[in-house]
Design an enzyme around this catalytic site. Structure first.
Site, PDB file in Angstrom:
ATOM      1  N   SER A 163      -4.001   4.480   3.651  1.00 34.69           N
ATOM      2  CA  SER A 163      -3.752   3.695   2.448  1.00 34.69           C
ATOM      3  C   SER A 163      -5.108   3.291   1.875  1.00 34.69           C
ATOM      4  O   SER A 163      -6.131   3.336   2.587  1.00 34.69           O
ATOM      5  CB  SER A 163      -2.957   2.439   2.828  1.00 34.69           C
ATOM      6  N   TYR A 176      -0.605  -4.416   8.369  1.00 36.27           N
ATOM      7  CA  TYR A 176      -0.701  -3.126   7.661  1.00 36.27           C
ATOM      8  C   TYR A 176      -2.164  -2.683   7.600  1.00 36.27           C
ATOM      9  O   TYR A 176      -2.487  -1.525   7.856  1.00 36.27           O
ATOM     10  CB  TYR A 176      -0.115  -3.296   6.266  1.00 36.27           C
TER      11      TYR A 176
HETATM   12  N1  LIG Z   1       3.832   3.133  -2.028  1.00 35.46           N
HETATM   13  C1  LIG Z   1       2.582   2.710  -1.953  1.00 35.46           C
HETATM   14  O1  LIG Z   1       2.095   1.992  -2.835  1.00 35.46           O
HETATM   15  C2  LIG Z   1       1.703   3.158  -0.804  1.00 35.46           C
HETATM   16  C3  LIG Z   1       0.322   2.949  -0.921  1.00 35.46           C
HETATM   17  C4  LIG Z   1      -0.520   3.380   0.104  1.00 35.46           C
HETATM   18  C5  LIG Z   1       0.008   4.005   1.220  1.00 35.46           C
HETATM   19  N2  LIG Z   1       1.363   4.185   1.319  1.00 35.46           N
HETATM   20  C6  LIG Z   1       1.857   4.879   2.515  1.00 35.46           C
HETATM   21  O2  LIG Z   1       2.499   6.072   2.105  1.00 35.46           O
HETATM   22  C7  LIG Z   1       3.476   6.447   3.090  1.00 35.46           C
HETATM   23  C8  LIG Z   1       4.790   6.765   2.391  1.00 35.46           C
HETATM   24  O3  LIG Z   1       5.316   5.582   1.815  1.00 35.46           O
HETATM   25  P1  LIG Z   1       6.192   5.564   0.481  1.00 35.46           P
HETATM   26  O4  LIG Z   1       5.396   4.871  -0.542  1.00 35.46           O
HETATM   27  O5  LIG Z   1       6.709   6.926   0.201  1.00 35.46           O
HETATM   28  O6  LIG Z   1       7.367   4.560   0.946  1.00 35.46           O
HETATM   29  P2  LIG Z   1       8.928   4.802   1.216  1.00 35.46           P
HETATM   30  O7  LIG Z   1       9.418   3.575   1.877  1.00 35.46           O
HETATM   31  O8  LIG Z   1       9.589   5.246  -0.022  1.00 35.46           O
HETATM   32  O9  LIG Z   1       8.955   6.039   2.235  1.00 35.46           O
HETATM   33  C9  LIG Z   1       8.616   5.916   3.594  1.00 35.46           C
HETATM   34  C10 LIG Z   1       9.573   6.765   4.406  1.00 35.46           C
HETATM   35  O10 LIG Z   1       9.196   6.659   5.789  1.00 35.46           O
HETATM   36  C11 LIG Z   1      10.389   6.500   6.547  1.00 35.46           C
HETATM   37  N3  LIG Z   1      10.120   5.800   7.812  1.00 35.46           N
HETATM   38  C12 LIG Z   1       9.775   4.493   7.969  1.00 35.46           C
HETATM   39  N4  LIG Z   1       9.682   4.201   9.271  1.00 35.46           N
HETATM   40  C13 LIG Z   1       9.965   5.343   9.948  1.00 35.46           C
HETATM   41  C14 LIG Z   1      10.036   5.671  11.325  1.00 35.46           C
HETATM   42  N5  LIG Z   1       9.815   4.752  12.293  1.00 35.46           N
HETATM   43  N6  LIG Z   1      10.348   6.944  11.670  1.00 35.46           N
HETATM   44  C15 LIG Z   1      10.586   7.876  10.714  1.00 35.46           C
HETATM   45  N7  LIG Z   1      10.568   7.619   9.406  1.00 35.46           N
HETATM   46  C16 LIG Z   1      10.244   6.361   9.029  1.00 35.46           C
HETATM   47  C17 LIG Z   1      11.306   5.693   5.650  1.00 35.46           C
HETATM   48  O11 LIG Z   1      12.668   5.798   6.053  1.00 35.46           O
HETATM   49  C18 LIG Z   1      11.027   6.286   4.280  1.00 35.46           C
HETATM   50  O12 LIG Z   1      11.870   7.371   3.978  1.00 35.46           O
HETATM   51  C19 LIG Z   1       3.538   5.281   4.064  1.00 35.46           C
HETATM   52  O13 LIG Z   1       2.774   5.595   5.218  1.00 35.46           O
HETATM   53  C20 LIG Z   1       2.899   4.142   3.305  1.00 35.46           C
HETATM   54  O14 LIG Z   1       2.356   3.177   4.150  1.00 35.46           O
HETATM   55  C21 LIG Z   1       2.206   3.768   0.335  1.00 35.46           C
END
Ligand SMILES: NC(=O)c1ccc[n+]([C@@H]2O[C@H](COP(=O)([O-])OP(=O)(O)OC[C@H]3O[C@@H](n4cnc5c(N)ncnc54)[C@H](O)[C@@H]3O)[C@@H](O)[C@H]2O)c1
Length: 277
Positions: A163, A176
């Site tokens: 992130s 986080y």
């Molecule tokens: N959205 C943002 O602004 C942002 C910014 C920086 C980093 N991220 C990172 O990007 C990645 C994807 O996040 P996103 O934004 O698509 O969010 P999201 O919540 O839409 O998707 C995350 C997915 O991971 C799955 N998940 C969560 N815990 C799990 C587990 N224990 N086992 C298997 N699957 C699991 C969830 O069910 C979900 O489908 C994450 O690692 C998040 O930390 C997101």
């Protein structure tokens, strides 16, 4: 697409197989579709259920089914299963079945993650452990379940999702921040030791991305910011606007493809400049 020596067109990851965690929705689904558009078959996992302590809406089995439908609509094959990245044996099972079915493994996207935001004094040991287990141990599990398949196939590319908060800590996001800085360390550690096996390992560092996580993360964030004026503006993007998941998928695609053949151990920010000041 790229033009081959014989003049025909090919996808940028044509013939490769990619394993993606957290593929039911958000960035994980976008990665599956972007890689499939460029010729890859997909092995997908998601917990597709609530994770304890997370306040935004969980992904569902229907979400994972929709990822399958959209990948198949691109004429690519997909093996999708429900599994928790905290469970190494379960991940190994999904990966081994997927490789048996699709024949190989070339690309790994360790994308699954959660976020639970609150002021530092409200974090409990349980919440901290849930976040570390999912975001940090989860990506370690993802590499441990897959690396030997890449090595057996002569090499590959692993992309771990950290992130912007893995490069610059964000306020009210203590656990986080811990987990995402950890992902940066996991990436560099594996990158060193797997380089001789032609396995590259890089991390991606998204800024704010328009997904269910970002949309429902912390309803009272603005109040907390008002109580902590010195922290205002820390996570400001230089480029105005809202990032779509596909912007991160384009970076993942490049790291997955042979176009980045000499890039390893790198932390790639896709954040509109947020972490650069
Ligand atoms: N959205 C943002 O602004 C942002 C910014 C920086 C980093 N991220 C990172 O990007 C990645 C994807 O996040 P996103 O934004 O698509 O969010 P999201 O919540 O839409 O998707 C995350 C997915 O991971 C799955 N998940 C969560 N815990 C799990 C587990 N224990 N086992 C298997 N699957 C699991 C969830 O069910 C979900 O489908 C994450 O690692 C998040 O930390 C997101």
């Amino acid at each position: 697409m790229v033009i081959k020596e014989d003049g025909t067109m090919a996808g940028r990851v044509e013939g490769k197989v990619a394993f993606i965690t957290g593929a039911a929705r958000g960035q994980g689904r976008a990665h599956a579709l972007r890689l499939a558009e460029e010729g890859a078959d997909i092995i997908a996992v998601d917990i597709a259920a609530p994770v304890e302590g997370v306040v935004y809406a969980p992904a569902t089995k229907e979400d994972l089914d929709e990822t399958v439908r959209q990948v198949e609509a691109l004429d690519r094959r997909i093996v999708a299963e429900i599994a928790d990245v905290r469970d190494l044996e379960a991940l190994k099972g999904v990966v081994d079945r997927g490789v048996a079915q699709l024949g190989r493994l070339d690309i790994v996207a360790g994308n699954a993650g959660i976020d639970i935001m609150m002021p530092w004094h409200q974090f409990t040991p349980e919440i901290v452990r849930t976040i570390i287990d999912t975001n940090l141990i989860g990506v370690w599990n993802t590499v441990m379940a897959t690396a030997h398949h890449l090595i057996d196939g002569g090499g590959g590319s692993i992309i771990l999702t950290s992130s912007a908060n893995g490069l610059k800590a964000g306020p009210f996001n203590l656990a986080y921040n811990m987990s995402k800085y950890g992902v940066t360390g996991v990436t560099k550690s594996f990158a060193m030791e797997l380089a001789k096996d032609h396995v590259r390992v890089n991390s991606v560092h998204p800024g704010g991305v328009d997904t269910p996580m970002a949309q429902g993360l912390m309803p009272d964030f603005d109040t907390l910011k008002d109580d902590n004026p010195n922290l205002l503006g820390m996570m400001t993007q230089w480029i105005p606007g809202v990032m779509e998941p596909r912007e991160i998928s384009n970076a993942v695609l490049w790291l997955a493809s042979d176009e980045s053949a000499w890039v390893t151990g790198h932390a790639l920010a896709i954040d509109g400049g947020m972490t650069q000041y």
